[in-house]
Design a protein around this motif. Structure first.
Motif, short mmCIF file in Angstrom:
data_model
loop_
_atom_site.label_atom_id
_atom_site.label_comp_id
_atom_site.label_asym_id
_atom_site.label_seq_id
_atom_site.Cartn_x
_atom_site.Cartn_y
_atom_site.Cartn_z
N TYR A 57 -52.51 19.15 -36.68
CA TYR A 57 -51.90 18.08 -37.73
C TYR A 57 -50.72 17.73 -36.95
O TYR A 57 -50.40 16.36 -36.94
N VAL A 58 -49.74 18.60 -36.51
CA VAL A 58 -48.57 18.07 -36.25
C VAL A 58 -48.72 17.42 -34.53
O VAL A 58 -47.99 16.48 -34.56
N THR A 59 -49.50 17.95 -33.78
CA THR A 59 -49.36 17.61 -32.41
C THR A 59 -50.57 16.55 -32.02
O THR A 59 -50.36 16.01 -31.09
N SER A 60 -51.40 16.22 -32.71
CA SER A 60 -52.55 15.33 -32.59
C SER A 60 -52.44 14.12 -33.45
O SER A 60 -52.85 14.09 -34.68
N ASN A 61 -52.19 12.98 -32.84
CA ASN A 61 -52.25 11.53 -33.71
C ASN A 61 -53.90 11.51 -34.29
O ASN A 61 -54.15 11.14 -35.43
N ARG A 62 -54.65 11.93 -33.54
CA ARG A 62 -56.12 11.73 -33.83
C ARG A 62 -56.59 12.54 -34.97
O ARG A 62 -57.19 11.95 -36.12
N VAL A 63 -56.07 13.87 -35.06
CA VAL A 63 -56.61 14.50 -36.23
C VAL A 63 -55.69 14.04 -37.53
O VAL A 63 -56.40 14.17 -38.40
N ARG A 64 -54.48 13.56 -37.36
CA ARG A 64 -53.85 13.05 -38.45
C ARG A 64 -54.53 12.05 -39.02
O ARG A 64 -54.45 11.89 -40.25
N ASP A 65 -54.94 10.97 -38.19
CA ASP A 65 -55.57 9.94 -38.63
C ASP A 65 -56.85 10.26 -39.48
O ASP A 65 -57.12 9.63 -40.24
N ILE A 66 -57.48 11.35 -39.00
CA ILE A 66 -58.85 11.67 -39.56
C ILE A 66 -58.50 12.34 -40.96
O ILE A 66 -59.22 11.94 -41.90
N ILE A 67 -57.75 13.34 -40.94
CA ILE A 67 -57.17 13.67 -42.10
C ILE A 67 -56.63 12.72 -43.34
O ILE A 67 -57.12 12.86 -44.23
N ASP A 68 -55.60 11.99 -42.83
CA ASP A 68 -55.08 10.97 -43.70
C ASP A 68 -56.22 9.98 -44.38
O ASP A 68 -55.87 9.61 -45.23
N SER A 69 -57.23 9.76 -43.37
CA SER A 69 -58.07 8.72 -43.70
C SER A 69 -59.23 9.34 -44.48
O SER A 69 -60.06 8.60 -45.11
N LYS A 70 -59.15 10.43 -44.29
CA LYS A 70 -60.22 11.34 -45.05
C LYS A 70 -61.87 11.18 -44.67
O LYS A 70 -62.85 11.36 -45.18
#
Length: 112
Positions: A57-70
Protein backbone atom coordinates in the motif's frame (compact mmCIF):
# COMPACT_ATOMS: atom_id res chain seq x y z
CA UNK A 1 18.83 6.26 -3.65
CA UNK A 2 15.70 4.22 -4.08
CA UNK A 3 13.50 6.92 -2.55
CA UNK A 4 13.19 10.66 -2.08
CA UNK A 5 15.30 12.27 0.60
CA UNK A 6 13.89 14.87 2.94
CA UNK A 7 15.63 18.18 3.51
CA UNK A 8 16.06 17.17 7.14
CA UNK A 9 17.91 13.98 6.17
CA UNK A 10 20.21 15.89 3.84
CA UNK A 11 21.04 18.44 6.53
CA UNK A 12 21.60 15.69 9.13
CA UNK A 13 24.03 13.98 6.74
CA UNK A 14 25.83 17.24 5.91
CA UNK A 15 26.33 18.04 9.61
CA UNK A 16 27.42 14.49 10.43
CA UNK A 17 24.40 13.61 12.56
CA UNK A 18 23.68 10.46 10.56
CA UNK A 19 26.28 8.16 8.98
CA UNK A 20 24.21 7.28 5.89
CA UNK A 21 20.79 7.58 4.30
CA UNK A 22 18.35 4.78 5.09
CA UNK A 23 17.01 2.72 2.22
CA UNK A 24 13.34 2.54 1.32
CA UNK A 25 13.06 -0.91 2.88
CA UNK A 26 14.66 0.23 6.15
CA UNK A 27 12.16 3.08 6.41
CA UNK A 28 9.29 0.72 5.59
CA UNK A 29 10.45 -1.64 8.35
CA UNK A 30 10.54 1.27 10.82
CA UNK A 31 7.06 2.44 9.83
CA UNK A 32 5.67 -1.08 10.10
CA UNK A 33 7.28 -1.52 13.53
CA UNK A 34 5.51 1.66 14.67
CA UNK A 35 2.23 0.27 13.33
CA UNK A 36 2.71 -3.05 15.17
CA UNK A 37 3.62 -1.25 18.39
CA UNK A 38 0.55 0.97 18.09
CA UNK A 39 -2.05 -1.58 16.90
CA UNK A 40 -0.64 -4.96 18.18
CA UNK A 41 -2.03 -7.23 15.44
CA UNK A 42 -3.96 -10.32 16.51
CA UNK A 43 -3.32 -13.12 15.82
CA UNK A 44 0.47 -12.76 15.68
CA UNK A 45 0.57 -15.29 12.84
CA UNK A 46 -1.12 -12.65 10.63
CA UNK A 47 1.78 -10.20 10.93
CA UNK A 48 3.60 -11.35 7.74
CA UNK A 49 0.43 -10.89 5.64
CA UNK A 50 -0.27 -7.51 7.22
CA UNK A 51 3.34 -6.46 6.59
CA UNK A 52 3.09 -7.39 2.90
CA UNK A 53 -0.15 -5.40 2.64
CA UNK A 54 1.37 -2.44 4.49
CA UNK A 55 4.44 -2.32 2.22
CA UNK A 56 2.40 -2.78 -0.96
CA UNK A 57 0.00 0.00 0.00
CA UNK A 58 2.82 2.42 0.82
CA UNK A 59 4.99 1.76 -2.22
CA UNK A 60 2.53 1.12 -5.05
CA UNK A 61 0.22 3.76 -6.47
CA UNK A 62 -1.66 1.04 -8.32
CA UNK A 63 -2.33 -1.00 -5.16
CA UNK A 64 -3.47 2.16 -3.35
CA UNK A 65 -5.86 2.99 -6.20
CA UNK A 66 -7.31 -0.54 -6.20
CA UNK A 67 -7.80 -0.61 -2.42
CA UNK A 68 -9.16 2.93 -2.14
CA UNK A 69 -11.60 2.44 -5.01
CA UNK A 70 -12.57 -1.03 -3.71
CA UNK A 71 -11.95 -2.66 -7.11
CA UNK A 72 -10.47 -5.74 -5.48
CA UNK A 73 -10.89 -7.89 -8.58
CA UNK A 74 -8.10 -5.83 -10.18
CA UNK A 75 -5.71 -7.47 -7.71
CA UNK A 76 -6.03 -10.68 -9.75
CA UNK A 77 -3.83 -9.15 -12.44
CA UNK A 78 -1.53 -7.21 -10.15
CA UNK A 79 1.94 -8.79 -9.95
CA UNK A 80 2.99 -6.82 -6.87
CA UNK A 81 0.11 -7.62 -4.50
CA UNK A 82 -2.36 -10.31 -5.51
CA UNK A 83 -5.86 -11.37 -4.56
CA UNK A 84 -4.37 -14.23 -2.54
CA UNK A 85 -2.18 -11.77 -0.61
CA UNK A 86 -5.25 -9.64 0.11
CA UNK A 87 -7.27 -12.63 1.34
CA UNK A 88 -4.46 -13.51 3.77
CA UNK A 89 -4.91 -10.16 5.53
CA UNK A 90 -7.43 -10.38 8.41
CA UNK A 91 -10.66 -8.51 7.60
CA UNK A 92 -10.24 -5.75 10.20
CA UNK A 93 -6.76 -4.86 8.92
CA UNK A 94 -7.94 -4.42 5.34
CA UNK A 95 -9.33 -1.02 6.31
CA UNK A 96 -7.16 -0.30 9.37
CA UNK A 97 -3.85 -0.37 7.46
CA UNK A 98 -4.86 2.20 4.80
CA UNK A 99 -6.38 4.47 7.46
CA UNK A 100 -3.24 4.26 9.57
CA UNK A 101 -0.99 4.96 6.59
CA UNK A 102 -3.05 7.96 5.50
CA UNK A 103 -2.85 9.38 9.03
CA UNK A 104 0.74 8.62 10.03
CA UNK A 105 2.96 7.79 7.04
CA UNK A 106 4.36 10.30 4.58
CA UNK A 107 3.99 8.61 1.20
CA UNK A 108 6.11 11.24 -0.54
CA UNK A 109 9.35 9.88 0.92
CA UNK A 110 8.70 6.46 -0.65
CA UNK A 111 8.21 7.76 -4.19
CA UNK A 112 11.02 6.86 -6.60
Amino acid sequence: MDRRLTLREILEKVFGLIPRFKSKDELLEEEFSKFVADRVPEPPSAIPAIKTYFKAYVTSNRVRDIIDSKHFTDLATNPFFTTRDFRDVPQQYRTLVPEYIKDYVSLNQFAP
